[in-house]
Motif scaffolding. Structure first.
Motif, PDB file in Angstrom:
ATOM      1  N   ILE A 205       1.244   3.301   1.004  1.00 28.19           N
ATOM      2  CA  ILE A 205       1.167   4.009   2.285  1.00 28.19           C
ATOM      3  C   ILE A 205       0.189   5.177   2.202  1.00 28.19           C
ATOM      4  CG2 ILE A 205       2.480   5.441   3.910  1.00 28.19           C
ATOM      5  CD1 ILE A 205       4.864   3.560   3.373  1.00 28.19           C
ATOM      6  N   ASN A 206       0.254   5.946   1.127  1.00 24.68           N
ATOM      7  CA  ASN A 206      -0.650   7.093   0.993  1.00 24.68           C
ATOM      8  C   ASN A 206      -2.112   6.658   0.962  1.00 24.68           C
ATOM      9  OD1 ASN A 206       1.470   8.888   0.990  1.00 24.68           O
ATOM     10  ND2 ASN A 206       1.545   9.117  -1.237  1.00 24.68           N
ATOM     11  N   TRP A 207      -2.393   5.537   0.275  1.00 25.90           N
ATOM     12  CA  TRP A 207      -3.763   5.043   0.231  1.00 25.90           C
ATOM     13  C   TRP A 207      -4.168   4.476   1.585  1.00 25.90           C
ATOM     14  CZ3 TRP A 207      -7.567   5.941  -3.012  1.00 25.90           C
ATOM     15  CH2 TRP A 207      -8.726   5.157  -2.931  1.00 25.90           C
ATOM     16  N   GLY A 208      -3.272   3.767   2.224  1.00 24.53           N
ATOM     17  CA  GLY A 208      -3.582   3.163   3.514  1.00 24.53           C
ATOM     18  C   GLY A 208      -3.844   4.170   4.610  1.00 24.53           C
ATOM     19  N   LEU A 209      -3.197   5.333   4.525  1.00 28.72           N
ATOM     20  CA  LEU A 209      -3.367   6.352   5.557  1.00 28.72           C
ATOM     21  C   LEU A 209      -4.819   6.819   5.681  1.00 28.72           C
ATOM     22  CD1 LEU A 209      -0.136   8.510   5.048  1.00 28.72           C
ATOM     23  CD2 LEU A 209      -0.702   7.098   7.038  1.00 28.72           C
ATOM     24  N   ARG A 210      -5.602   6.621   4.618  1.00 29.30           N
ATOM     25  CA  ARG A 210      -7.018   6.982   4.680  1.00 29.30           C
ATOM     26  C   ARG A 210      -7.746   6.175   5.756  1.00 29.30           C
ATOM     27  NH1 ARG A 210      -9.094   8.532  -0.930  1.00 29.30           N
ATOM     28  NH2 ARG A 210      -7.240   9.130  -2.095  1.00 29.30           N
ATOM     29  N   GLU A 211      -7.256   4.971   6.008  1.00 26.73           N
ATOM     30  CA  GLU A 211      -7.909   4.084   6.968  1.00 26.73           C
ATOM     31  C   GLU A 211      -7.594   4.445   8.418  1.00 26.73           C
ATOM     32  OE1 GLU A 211     -10.027   1.804   6.234  1.00 26.73           O
ATOM     33  OE2 GLU A 211      -9.784   1.544   4.079  1.00 26.73           O
ATOM     34  N   VAL A 212      -6.530   5.218   8.625  1.00 29.47           N
ATOM     35  CA  VAL A 212      -6.110   5.526  10.002  1.00 29.47           C
ATOM     36  C   VAL A 212      -6.134   7.031  10.251  1.00 29.47           C
ATOM     37  CG1 VAL A 212      -4.777   3.419  10.368  1.00 29.47           C
ATOM     38  CG2 VAL A 212      -3.681   5.385   9.267  1.00 29.47           C
ATOM     39  N   ASP A 213      -7.022   7.713   9.561  1.00 29.63           N
ATOM     40  CA  ASP A 213      -7.177   9.148   9.784  1.00 29.63           C
ATOM     41  C   ASP A 213      -7.577   9.389  11.245  1.00 29.63           C
ATOM     42  OD1 ASP A 213      -7.321  11.862   9.030  1.00 29.63           O
ATOM     43  OD2 ASP A 213      -9.508  11.706   8.882  1.00 29.63           O
ATOM     44  N   GLY A 214      -6.896  10.293  11.900  1.00 29.53           N
ATOM     45  CA  GLY A 214      -7.173  10.553  13.307  1.00 29.53           C
ATOM     46  C   GLY A 214      -6.202   9.874  14.251  1.00 29.53           C
ATOM     47  N   PHE A 215      -5.371   8.979  13.696  1.00 27.66           N
ATOM     48  CA  PHE A 215      -4.334   8.336  14.506  1.00 27.66           C
ATOM     49  C   PHE A 215      -2.977   8.982  14.206  1.00 27.66           C
ATOM     50  CE2 PHE A 215      -7.548   4.995  14.564  1.00 27.66           C
ATOM     51  CZ  PHE A 215      -7.495   4.593  15.897  1.00 27.66           C
ATOM     52  N   ASP A 216      -2.187   9.184  15.235  1.00 28.16           N
ATOM     53  CA  ASP A 216      -0.854   9.766  15.074  1.00 28.16           C
ATOM     54  C   ASP A 216       0.223   8.704  14.869  1.00 28.16           C
ATOM     55  OD1 ASP A 216      -1.401  12.731  15.752  1.00 28.16           O
ATOM     56  OD2 ASP A 216      -2.373  11.634  17.392  1.00 28.16           O
ATOM     57  N   TRP A 217      -0.122   7.473  15.171  1.00 27.66           N
ATOM     58  CA  TRP A 217       0.834   6.370  14.967  1.00 27.66           C
ATOM     59  C   TRP A 217       0.065   5.077  14.717  1.00 27.66           C
ATOM     60  CZ3 TRP A 217       1.823   1.585  17.053  1.00 27.66           C
ATOM     61  CH2 TRP A 217       3.053   1.004  16.693  1.00 27.66           C
ATOM     62  N   HIS A 218       0.659   4.226  13.889  1.00 32.10           N
ATOM     63  CA  HIS A 218       0.117   2.900  13.608  1.00 32.10           C
ATOM     64  C   HIS A 218       1.297   1.946  13.452  1.00 32.10           C
ATOM     65  CE1 HIS A 218       0.579   5.127   9.780  1.00 32.10           C
ATOM     66  NE2 HIS A 218       1.206   4.012   9.416  1.00 32.10           N
ATOM     67  N   PRO A 219       1.093   0.636  13.485  1.00 29.45           N
ATOM     68  CA  PRO A 219       2.206  -0.319  13.421  1.00 29.45           C
ATOM     69  C   PRO A 219       3.131  -0.088  12.224  1.00 29.45           C
ATOM     70  CG  PRO A 219       0.223  -1.454  14.061  1.00 29.45           C
ATOM     71  CD  PRO A 219      -0.198  -0.048  13.718  1.00 29.45           C
ATOM     72  N   GLY A 220       4.415  -0.071  12.513  1.00 29.79           N
ATOM     73  CA  GLY A 220       5.432   0.100  11.477  1.00 29.79           C
ATOM     74  C   GLY A 220       5.847   1.535  11.240  1.00 29.79           C
ATOM     75  N   LYS A 221       4.999   2.497  11.566  1.00 28.18           N
ATOM     76  CA  LYS A 221       5.301   3.896  11.286  1.00 28.18           C
ATOM     77  C   LYS A 221       6.548   4.360  12.033  1.00 28.18           C
ATOM     78  CE  LYS A 221       3.483   8.618  11.481  1.00 28.18           C
ATOM     79  NZ  LYS A 221       2.319   9.472  11.782  1.00 28.18           N
ATOM     80  N   GLY A 222       7.480   4.904  11.288  1.00 29.57           N
ATOM     81  CA  GLY A 222       8.664   5.498  11.898  1.00 29.57           C
ATOM     82  C   GLY A 222       9.807   4.550  12.163  1.00 29.57           C
ATOM     83  N   TYR A 223       9.617   3.238  11.870  1.00 27.89           N
ATOM     84  CA  TYR A 223      10.728   2.318  12.148  1.00 27.89           C
ATOM     85  C   TYR A 223      10.817   1.108  11.225  1.00 27.89           C
ATOM     86  CZ  TYR A 223       7.427  -0.862  14.480  1.00 27.89           C
ATOM     87  OH  TYR A 223       6.387  -1.718  14.757  1.00 27.89           O
ATOM     88  N   ASP A 224       9.741   0.709  10.563  1.00 27.50           N
ATOM     89  CA  ASP A 224       9.790  -0.492   9.723  1.00 27.50           C
ATOM     90  C   ASP A 224       8.751  -0.372   8.611  1.00 27.50           C
ATOM     91  OD1 ASP A 224       9.875  -2.960   8.545  1.00 27.50           O
ATOM     92  OD2 ASP A 224       9.615  -4.109  10.385  1.00 27.50           O
ATOM     93  N   ILE A 225       9.198   0.038   7.426  1.00 31.56           N
ATOM     94  CA  ILE A 225       8.260   0.297   6.331  1.00 31.56           C
ATOM     95  C   ILE A 225       7.579  -0.979   5.848  1.00 31.56           C
ATOM     96  CG2 ILE A 225       9.954   0.100   4.459  1.00 31.56           C
ATOM     97  CD1 ILE A 225       8.469   2.484   3.133  1.00 31.56           C
ATOM     98  N   GLU A 226       8.263  -2.131   5.930  1.00 30.74           N
ATOM     99  CA  GLU A 226       7.642  -3.383   5.491  1.00 30.74           C
ATOM    100  C   GLU A 226       6.500  -3.780   6.426  1.00 30.74           C
ATOM    101  OE1 GLU A 226       8.023  -4.935   2.692  1.00 30.74           O
ATOM    102  OE2 GLU A 226       9.582  -3.552   2.016  1.00 30.74           O
ATOM    103  N   SER A 227       6.693  -3.603   7.730  1.00 27.88           N
ATOM    104  CA  SER A 227       5.607  -3.880   8.677  1.00 27.88           C
ATOM    105  C   SER A 227       4.454  -2.914   8.465  1.00 27.88           C
ATOM    106  CB  SER A 227       6.111  -3.767  10.120  1.00 27.88           C
ATOM    107  OG  SER A 227       6.995  -4.819  10.428  1.00 27.88           O
TER     108      SER A 227
END
Length: 346
Positions: A205-227
């Motif tokens: 997750i920490n590495w992947g967050l580099r790809e969505v810098d500037g977004f406050d939400w992406h699929p799975g965030k806050g409800y489904d860690i596997e997604s």
């Protein structure tokens, strides 16, 4: 500024639609929040939308993550097919080559025997030394164990299969623990499989967050860690490899002991001598490949460890030749002499 949690139920609904459209997004935000949103099409994750509202930016994929998992090839999927064979993906072999090999092995009459054979055919002393020189020796996670690793390589090619295999399991566990302590604030006394798995998820997750810098939400965030993890495996190749590492550690090495058949590759069974896993020479290659996954994970955070496979150079060949010459002489006589002494060990 609003918090994404206010919009989470709507984002979850939208992320599950078979094929998302701008109309769906506008309608849902208008219906449930009475808000007009700005929508921008992007190419991220095979097609997606950037949705801006109240100073927040949300990323919604055009297709649900479950659809992408079925339709798009990933290292994670190849690893899931390789797990029953006890093979961690060899990171020095191309993805297509591995995928084809695993498919052919699994449809054969004796998959496990063929997997053992394939491991030997695709792993060499030179590969082992190249990893030792270029990766393990430069790794902060494995540096305390590099002498053990080198001795294990020597022992294996001198015919001491059991010693080499058994010695690398504690190295694997110690290296994994060190990786998390140094780079993920892990616990230096931890040997829990569950904790290890959670730490790998955190790295993904920490590495992947580099790809969505500037977004406050992406699929799975806050409800489904596997997604969320699956989403990152689709947008980032390194996350995909890390997730294949996670599934191998969780479903092979640290798989619960109950119900495991003889011939499986399992840390608990091997270290506690609960079956004959340690008798299979190809298990040396299996545990060695697991160590390469630790060094790959570290390469994301330690620039001294190469990120990609750098190949075999003359120095690797020179050291391998030294071991090989010793093994030719030693192996030629050792087992024969042991049999003459009446010690039926092999």
């Amino acid at each position: 500024m609003s918090d994404y949690l206010e919009y989470l139920p709507t984002l979850k609904r939208l992320s599950k639609l078979d094929k998302l459209t701008e109309h769906d997004i506008s309608q849902q935000f208008k219906k449930h929040h009475n808000k007009d949103v700005a929508i921008f099409k992007t190419e991220l994750c095979y097609g997606s939308f950037k949705v801006a509202v109240d100073g927040l930016n949300f990323l919604l994929t055009e297709r649900p993550i479950s659809y992408l998992n079925k339709r798009w090839g990933r290292c994670t999927v190849i690893q899931e097919h390789a797990n029953p064979l006890g093979i961690a993906l060899p990171l020095y072999i191309g993805e297509g080559t591995i995928s084809k090999a695993i498919h052919e092995i699994k449809k054969s009459e004796s998959p496990l025997d063929n997997a053992n054979k394939w491991l030997f055919e695709n792993f060499s002393l030179e590969v082992a030394i190249a990893y030792f020189n270029k990766y393990f020796s430069k790794s902060e996670s494995l540096k305390n164990y590099k002498t053990i690793i080198f001795e294990a390589i020597e022992a294996f090619y001198l015919g001491y299969d059991h010693i080499s295999i058994m010695s690398l399991f504690p190295v694997f566990e110690g290296g994994l623990r060190s990786l998390f302590v140094i780079y993920a604030d892990g616990d230096n006394t931890n040997t829990s499989a569950d904790r290890f798995e959670k730490e790998i998820r955190k790295l993904i997750i920490n590495w992947g967050l580099r790809e969505v810098d500037g977004f406050d939400w992406h699929p799975g965030k806050g409800y489904d860690i596997e997604s969320e993890i699956d989403f990152f495996t689709h947008i980032n190749p390194q996350c995909d490899v890390l997730n294949s590492t996670r599934t191998f550690f969780k479903n092979v090495i640290y798989k619960p002991t109950g119900g495991i058949n003889e011939g499986s590759f399992n840390r608990h069974l091997t270290l506690h001598l609960l079956n004959n896993d340690f008798n299979e020479p190809s298990n040396f290659v299996r545990i060695f490949l697991a160590l390469t996954h630790i060094s790959f994970a570290e390469s994301l955070m330690n620039n001294n460890v190469p990120f990609s496979w750098e190949g075999i150079d003359d120095n690797d060949r020179y050291i391998a030749s030294f071991i090989s010459k010793n093994s030719d002489i030693f192996f030629r006589y050792r087992r024969g002499e042991i049999r003459k002494l009446g010690l039926n060990l092999y």
